[in-house]
Design an enzyme around this catalytic site. Structure first.
Site, PDB file in Angstrom:
ATOM      1  N   ARG A 247      20.228 -18.849  -1.849  1.00  0.00           N
ATOM      2  CA  ARG A 247      19.866 -20.247  -2.064  1.00  0.00           C
ATOM      3  C   ARG A 247      18.940 -20.317  -3.272  1.00  0.00           C
ATOM      4  O   ARG A 247      18.055 -19.464  -3.443  1.00  0.00           O
ATOM      5  CB  ARG A 247      19.156 -20.825  -0.832  1.00  0.00           C
ATOM      6  CG  ARG A 247      20.073 -21.142   0.330  1.00  0.00           C
ATOM      7  CD  ARG A 247      21.059 -22.273   0.005  1.00  0.00           C
ATOM      8  NE  ARG A 247      21.905 -22.620   1.131  1.00  0.00           N
ATOM      9  CZ  ARG A 247      23.153 -22.165   1.317  1.00  0.00           C
ATOM     10  NH1 ARG A 247      23.682 -21.319   0.446  1.00  0.00           N
ATOM     11  NH2 ARG A 247      23.858 -22.566   2.358  1.00  0.00           N
ATOM     12  N   GLU A 276      20.047 -27.839  -7.219  1.00  0.00           N
ATOM     13  CA  GLU A 276      21.489 -27.892  -7.392  1.00  0.00           C
ATOM     14  C   GLU A 276      22.019 -29.325  -7.320  1.00  0.00           C
ATOM     15  O   GLU A 276      21.575 -30.055  -6.424  1.00  0.00           O
ATOM     16  CB  GLU A 276      22.102 -27.061  -6.254  1.00  0.00           C
ATOM     17  CG  GLU A 276      23.338 -26.347  -6.642  1.00  0.00           C
ATOM     18  CD  GLU A 276      23.700 -25.293  -5.607  1.00  0.00           C
ATOM     19  OE1 GLU A 276      22.885 -24.406  -5.318  1.00  0.00           O
ATOM     20  OE2 GLU A 276      24.806 -25.409  -5.096  1.00  0.00           O
ATOM     21  N   HIS A 294      28.049 -22.227  -7.406  1.00  0.00           N
ATOM     22  CA  HIS A 294      27.986 -22.030  -5.941  1.00  0.00           C
ATOM     23  C   HIS A 294      29.383 -21.778  -5.351  1.00  0.00           C
ATOM     24  O   HIS A 294      29.865 -22.549  -4.517  1.00  0.00           O
ATOM     25  CB  HIS A 294      27.317 -23.254  -5.283  1.00  0.00           C
ATOM     26  CG  HIS A 294      26.740 -22.932  -3.924  1.00  0.00           C
ATOM     27  ND1 HIS A 294      25.612 -23.558  -3.421  1.00  0.00           N
ATOM     28  CD2 HIS A 294      27.120 -22.059  -2.959  1.00  0.00           C
ATOM     29  CE1 HIS A 294      25.345 -23.088  -2.222  1.00  0.00           C
ATOM     30  NE2 HIS A 294      26.255 -22.171  -1.913  1.00  0.00           N
TER      31      HIS A 294
HETATM   32  C1  GLV Z   1      27.388 -21.381   1.326  1.00  0.00           C
HETATM   33  O1  GLV Z   1      26.483 -21.365   0.560  1.00  0.00           O
HETATM   34  C2  GLV Z   1      27.207 -21.328   2.738  1.00  0.00           C
HETATM   35  O2  GLV Z   1      26.065 -21.356   3.207  1.00  0.00           O
HETATM   36  O3  GLV Z   1      28.218 -21.285   3.453  1.00  0.00           O
END
Ligand code: GLV
Length: 344
Positions: A247, A276, A294
């Site tokens: 994250r 983000e 991501h």
């Molecule tokens: C992606 O970042 C997830 O947490 O599935």
């Protein structure tokens, strides 16, 4: 007859929709445009009109959202991470929350390695050089990078893994093929690391000082927010690379831009960002980066499995049954939950 209504914030893979159709759940997919999120008002309105919410990590699910519907039977997030959801408030209000753990472990570990290799071997730069038609003659100094393997120096490299959960461990397993020595730091898994043959325990300062590659895999919590900031970046080797597929807020992104520009570290590969989808000022122009939108769990197979899991969880919430992947199972023993489920 419909079992109830589920509000799906944005389009999910078909595998999940199929499960919902088979379960005869009435579905509303709010946003079909892949590039557009929902406004706060749209989320609130959707929650108020459904029995179960199926959100993505792009929607903050806080007290206001969770309070918008006293009949909400559960929230089935299609993601393993759930830092966008205030789980403590959900538990207080009697709302079960579920996620999609496990199925994306390998895919995320694969992408972590793709990023590590890409930044170390300068793959995006080299690709851009080719497509720009700049390759005129082979040269011994063209795109010199760094080896994760012993390479020409014969020195085994050190991979430092911060956060030794499912994904951190899968990243460690892949390091064996590169003959790396793996250090791991995770205050919640110390015994496991000490018993693990793949990794050696190191506290964070030691890990940062020793590692040639530092890969981040912790949950985002108050404890891990800005875990990597100026001091930690200064503590890394000048030849080391930082990789983050966890994250964004785990890294102080402004500090990272400074570290890259001033060459405190050799490079960084990021799949996630502090704010983000925005990037910190200067990050896009900083040297030696690989920047991805991501996509760590973005293989067709894995996203399909994630959608199926979220849908299965959603159906359980709908039927007022324990969800297979509930992240706050203690909720089932609360009066708040019982009262909620008793509402027609
Ligand atoms: C992606 O970042 C997830 O947490 O599935």
């Amino acid at each position: 007859m419909s079992q109830g209504r589920i509000f799906i914030t944005r389009r999910i893979p078909e595998a999940g929709m199929e499960i919902l159709r088979e379960a005869e759940v009435e579905t509303t997919v709010f946003q079909k445009d892949e590039e557009k999120g929902l406004t706060r008002g749209e989320v609130l309105k959707g929650v108020a009109s459904c029995d179960v919410l199926l959100p993505l990590l792009t929607e903050p699910i806080d007290r206001e959202v969770l309070s918008a519907n006293p009949r909400l039977r559960g929230v089935a997030q299609m993601a393993v991470g759930f830092n966008n959801i205030d789980v403590d408030v959900a538990t207080e209000l009697g709302v079960p929350i579920s996620n999609t753990p496990g199925v994306l472990t390998d895919t995320t570990a694969d992408l972590t390695w793709a990023m590590l290799l890409a930044v170390a071997r300068r793959i995006p730069e080299a690709h851009n050089y080719m497509v720009a038609g700049r390759y005129k003659i082979w040269g011994p100094n063209l795109f010199l990078g760094a080896d994760p393997s012993p390479g020409g120096s014969g020195r085994r490299k050190v991979l430092g893994i911060v956060g030794y959960g499912r994904i951190g461990q899968a990243v460690a397993r892949r390091a064996m093929g590169f003959e790396m020595d793996v250090l791991a730091f995770d205050p919640y898994a110390r015994q496991m690391i000490e018993d693990d043959e793949l990794a050696t325990w190191a506290d964070l300062p030691e890990l940062l000082a020793e590692s040639d590659f530092v890969s981040l895999h912790p949950l985002l919590t108050d404890e891990t927010h800005h875990l990597i900031s100026e001091d930690e970046l200064q503590a890394m080797k000048r030849t080391a690379y930082l990789i983050n597929a966890a994250r964004g807020p785990v890294i102080d992104e402004k500090a990272l831009v400074k570290a890259l520009n001033e060459r405190w570290i050799a490079g960084a590969a990021l799949d996630v960002y502090e704010n983000e989808p925005a990037m910190a000022e200067g990050l896009a122009e900083a040297p030696n980066t690989v920047l991805l939108p991501h996509i760590a769990s973005a293989s067709a197979d894995t996203r399909g499995r994630m959608a199926s899991m979220a849908a299965t969880n959603a159906v359980a919430h709908m039927r007022r049954e324990p969800a297979p992947n509930c992240v706050n199972p203690e909720v089932y023993d609360t009066d708040a939950y019982r009262e909620r489920m008793a509402r027609p």
